[in-house]
Scaffold this active site. Structure first.
Site, PDB file in Angstrom:
ATOM      1  N   GLU A 171      -1.470   6.007  -9.048  1.00 17.99           N
ATOM      2  CA  GLU A 171      -2.425   6.992  -8.525  1.00 17.99           C
ATOM      3  C   GLU A 171      -2.286   8.340  -9.218  1.00 17.99           C
ATOM      4  O   GLU A 171      -1.187   8.828  -9.460  1.00 17.99           O
ATOM      5  CB  GLU A 171      -2.255   7.181  -7.009  1.00 17.99           C
ATOM      6  N   GLY A 207      -9.017   5.687   1.269  1.00 18.10           N
ATOM      7  CA  GLY A 207      -9.666   6.511   2.286  1.00 18.10           C
ATOM      8  C   GLY A 207     -11.137   6.202   2.431  1.00 18.10           C
ATOM      9  O   GLY A 207     -11.960   7.097   2.614  1.00 18.10           O
ATOM     10  N   ASN A 229     -10.256   0.501  -0.205  1.00 19.51           N
ATOM     11  CA  ASN A 229      -9.258   0.397   0.864  1.00 19.51           C
ATOM     12  C   ASN A 229      -9.832   0.780   2.220  1.00 19.51           C
ATOM     13  O   ASN A 229     -10.364   1.886   2.382  1.00 19.51           O
ATOM     14  CB  ASN A 229      -8.100   1.363   0.583  1.00 19.51           C
ATOM     15  N   ILE A 230      -9.673  -0.115   3.176  1.00 15.28           N
ATOM     16  CA  ILE A 230     -10.200   0.137   4.519  1.00 15.28           C
ATOM     17  C   ILE A 230      -9.158  -0.223   5.569  1.00 15.28           C
ATOM     18  O   ILE A 230      -8.724  -1.380   5.664  1.00 15.28           O
ATOM     19  CB  ILE A 230     -11.501  -0.665   4.744  1.00 15.28           C
ATOM     20  N   ASP A 231      -8.752   0.761   6.326  1.00 15.53           N
ATOM     21  CA  ASP A 231      -7.800   0.564   7.412  1.00 15.53           C
ATOM     22  C   ASP A 231      -8.358   1.146   8.717  1.00 15.53           C
ATOM     23  O   ASP A 231      -8.481   0.444   9.729  1.00 15.53           O
ATOM     24  CB  ASP A 231      -6.460   1.232   7.041  1.00 15.53           C
ATOM     25  N   SER A 232      -8.727   2.409   8.680  1.00 20.00           N
ATOM     26  CA  SER A 232      -9.139   3.110   9.909  1.00 20.00           C
ATOM     27  C   SER A 232     -10.296   2.414  10.638  1.00 20.00           C
ATOM     28  O   SER A 232     -10.293   2.349  11.876  1.00 20.00           O
ATOM     29  CB  SER A 232      -9.530   4.555   9.587  1.00 20.00           C
ATOM     30  N   ASP A 275       0.853  -1.193   0.000  1.00 22.01           N
ATOM     31  CA  ASP A 275       0.000   0.000   0.000  1.00 22.01           C
ATOM     32  C   ASP A 275       0.893   1.250   0.000  1.00 22.01           C
ATOM     33  O   ASP A 275       1.800   1.367   0.825  1.00 22.01           O
ATOM     34  CB  ASP A 275      -0.857  -0.050   1.278  1.00 22.01           C
TER      35      ASP A 275
HETATM   36  P1  13P Z   1      -8.957   4.721   5.610  1.00 20.36           P
HETATM   37  O1  13P Z   1      -8.051   5.552   6.463  1.00 20.36           O
HETATM   38  O2  13P Z   1     -10.189   5.460   5.226  1.00 20.36           O
HETATM   39  O3  13P Z   1      -9.271   3.393   6.215  1.00 20.36           O
HETATM   40  O4  13P Z   1      -8.174   4.454   4.220  1.00 20.36           O
HETATM   41  C1  13P Z   1      -7.212   3.434   4.122  1.00 20.36           C
HETATM   42  C2  13P Z   1      -6.410   3.499   2.864  1.00 20.36           C
HETATM   43  O5  13P Z   1      -6.723   4.175   1.905  1.00 20.36           O
HETATM   44  C3  13P Z   1      -5.200   2.682   2.814  1.00 20.36           C
HETATM   45  O6  13P Z   1      -4.473   2.889   1.642  1.00 20.36           O
HETATM   46  O1  G3H Z   2      -2.706   4.909   3.666  1.00 23.51           O
HETATM   47  C1  G3H Z   2      -2.713   4.766   4.878  1.00 23.51           C
HETATM   48  C2  G3H Z   2      -2.982   3.430   5.439  1.00 23.51           C
HETATM   49  O2  G3H Z   2      -4.104   3.498   6.283  1.00 23.51           O
HETATM   50  C3  G3H Z   2      -1.769   2.912   6.151  1.00 23.51           C
HETATM   51  O3  G3H Z   2      -1.470   3.672   7.268  1.00 23.51           O
HETATM   52  O4  G3H Z   2       0.939   4.250   7.023  1.00 23.51           O
HETATM   53  O5  G3H Z   2      -0.209   4.340   9.262  1.00 23.51           O
HETATM   54  O6  G3H Z   2       0.302   2.146   8.173  1.00 23.51           O
HETATM   55  P1  G3H Z   2      -0.015   3.601   7.967  1.00 23.51           P
HETATM   56 ZN    ZN Z   3      -4.552   4.849   0.844  1.00 24.31          ZN
END
Ligand code: 13P
Ligand code: G3H
Ligand code: ZN
Ligand code: NA
Length: 316
Positions: free
Chosen positions: A138, A219, A261-264, A86
Site C-alpha cells: 500500500e 474502504g 474491500n468490503i467489511d462495514s 488484510d
Molecule cells: P469498509 O470499512 O469500507 O468496509 O472497508 C473495508 C476494508 O478496506 C478492509 O480492508
Molecule cells: O481494515 C479494516 C477492516 O474492516 C478490518 O477491521 O480490524 O476491525 O477487523 P477490523
Molecule cells: Zn482496508
C-alpha cells in the site's frame, strides 16, 4: 483448495471488473460469502484482519476457509477462493499467515516512510513468493473521518512513487488512497448533500504509470442507508453514517482496480437483521434464530455487490 490472487486479477483486468474481498470473523459470515459467490459464480477473496485472527484464532479461520472451499465444490460450481491477510502490519504476521496456509497477504507499510515501506514490503514478498503466496502493498494513507487533515493531499497516494515502489518490492498488487476510508463514517456531509467524488484523476495517473497492474481499493463499503435506518429503528444510534456511492464503485471496478474491500456493509446488514429479529421476537434466545436472518441478508447483500456493483458475477 485455495488459490492466490494472480490469475483472478489477470482475468479481472481483462474483463474490466473487480474481485470482491469480503472480511470474515465467524461461521455465518463465511457461509454467506460462499453461498453468494457460488450462486453468482464469482471469484472471491476471503479476508482476515489482524483483529479477526485475534477474535477467532488463526487455526480455526484457516480450517473454516478450507471447509469453505470444500463446501463451494459440493455446491456444484467450483469458484476460485483466496484466503488473504488484510492489513498485515509486520513481516512476522505476514510470515505467520503464509506458514498457516494463507494464499495471499497484505503488508500495510503505508504509514511508514517511503524507504521503510519498500524495505518491509520487499522482505514479505521475498518470503511469500517462495510459497507462491501473492502480496498486496500500500502507498498513501486512507483518511480517517476524525482526522482534521483528511482533506489534505498528503493522504492520497502520490502517483510519482508507484513505479519505484512496485519495481523495488515486487508486489503483486497495490492498494492506493483516492478518498475512501474505513468504517461507516466516510465523509462529513449534511443530510441530502452529495459526498465528494473519489479522486479518479489519481487512479488514472497510477494506471498510466503502471499499465496492466492490479490496483486495490480499500474502504469501499457503500454504508447502505436501509441498514443504517433499520439499526436506528431498533435501538441503534448511528448518526451521519455514509459511504461510497455504488456508481463510483462501478467506475472503479471497470478500471485497473481488481480488488474491492468490503467489511462495514456486512457488519451493518448483520447487525440490522439481528436487532430487528430480537426486537420483534423478545422471547427467543436461541442464537440460530437470530443469526439465520442475518446470514440470509448477507447473502442478498453480497450477491447484489457481485452482480450490480463489482461485475464479478458469472466470471467463475
Ligand atoms: P469498509 O470499512 O469500507 O468496509 O472497508 C473495508 C476494508 O478496506 C478492509 O480492508
Ligand atoms: O481494515 C479494516 C477492516 O474492516 C478490518 O477491521 O480490524 O476491525 O477487523 P477490523
Ligand atoms: Zn482496508
Ligand atoms: Na477492474
Amino acid at each position: 483448495g485455495l488459490v492466490n490472487t494472480r490469475e483472478m486479477f489477470k482475468k479481472a483486468m481483462e474483463g474490466k471488473y473487480a474481485v470482491p474481498a469480503y472480511n470474515f470473523n465467524n461461521l455465518e459470515q463465511l457461509q454467506a460469502i460462499i453461498q453468494a459467490c457460488v450462486e453468482t459464480k464469482s471469484p472471491v477473496i476471503l479476508q482476515v484482519s489482524k483483529g479477526a485472527r485475534e477474535y477467532a484464532n488463526a487455526t480455526i479461520l484457516r480450517y473454516l476457509a478450507l471447509g469453505a472451499t470444500q463446501l463451494a465444490e459440493e455446491m456444484g460450481h467450483k469458484i476460485p477462493i483466496a484466503l488473504h491477510l488484510d492489513h498485515g502490519d509486520s513481516f512476522e504476521i505476514c510470515k505467520s499467515c503464509v506458514d498457516y496456509g494463507f494464499s495471499s497477504v497484505m503488508i500495510d507499510g503505508s504509514h511508514l516512510p517511503f524507504e521503510e515501506n519498500i524495505a518491509v514490503t520487499r522482505k514479505v514478498v521475498e518470503y511469500a513468493h517462495q510459497f507462491d503466496v501473492t502480496v498486496e502493498g500500500e502507498l498513501g494513507v486512507l483518511a480517517g473521518i476524525e482526522d482534521d487533515v483528511s482533506a489534505e493531499h498528503s493522504h492520497y497516494t502520490d502517483p510519482a512513487q508507484v513505479e519505484e515502489f512496485v519495481a523495488k518490492t515486487g508486489v503483486d498488487s497495490l492498494a492506493i488512497s483516492i478518498g475512501t476510508s474505513h468504517g461507516a463514517y466516510k465523509f462529513k456531509v449534511k443530510p441530502g448533500e452529495e459526498v465528494p467524488p473519489l479522486r479518479f484523476d489519481i487512479l488514472e495517473e497510477v494506471e498510466k504509470r503502471l499499465p496492466g497492474f492490479p490496483i486495490v481499493l480499500h474502504g469501499a463499503s457503500s454504508v447502505v442507508p436501509e441498514y443504517v435506518e433499520l439499526i436506528n429503528k431498533y435501538g441503534g444510534k448511528l448518526e451521519g453514517a455514509v459511504g461510497v456511492p455504488e456508481e463510483q464503485l462501478r467506475r472503479a471496478a471497470a478500471s485497473a482496480v481488481c480488488k474491492i474491500n468490503i467489511d462495514s456493509d456486512g457488519r451493518l446488514a448483520f447487525t440490522a437483521k439481528v436487532r430487528e429479529y430480537l426486537a420483534n421476537n423478545p422471547k427467543e434466545f436461541d442464537p440460530r434464530k437470530y443469526l439465520k436472518p442475518a446470514r440470509e441478508e448477507l447473502v442478498k447483500l453480497y450477491k447484489h455487490k457481485n452482480i450490480n456493483v463489482l461485475g464479478s458475477a458469472g466470471k467463475a
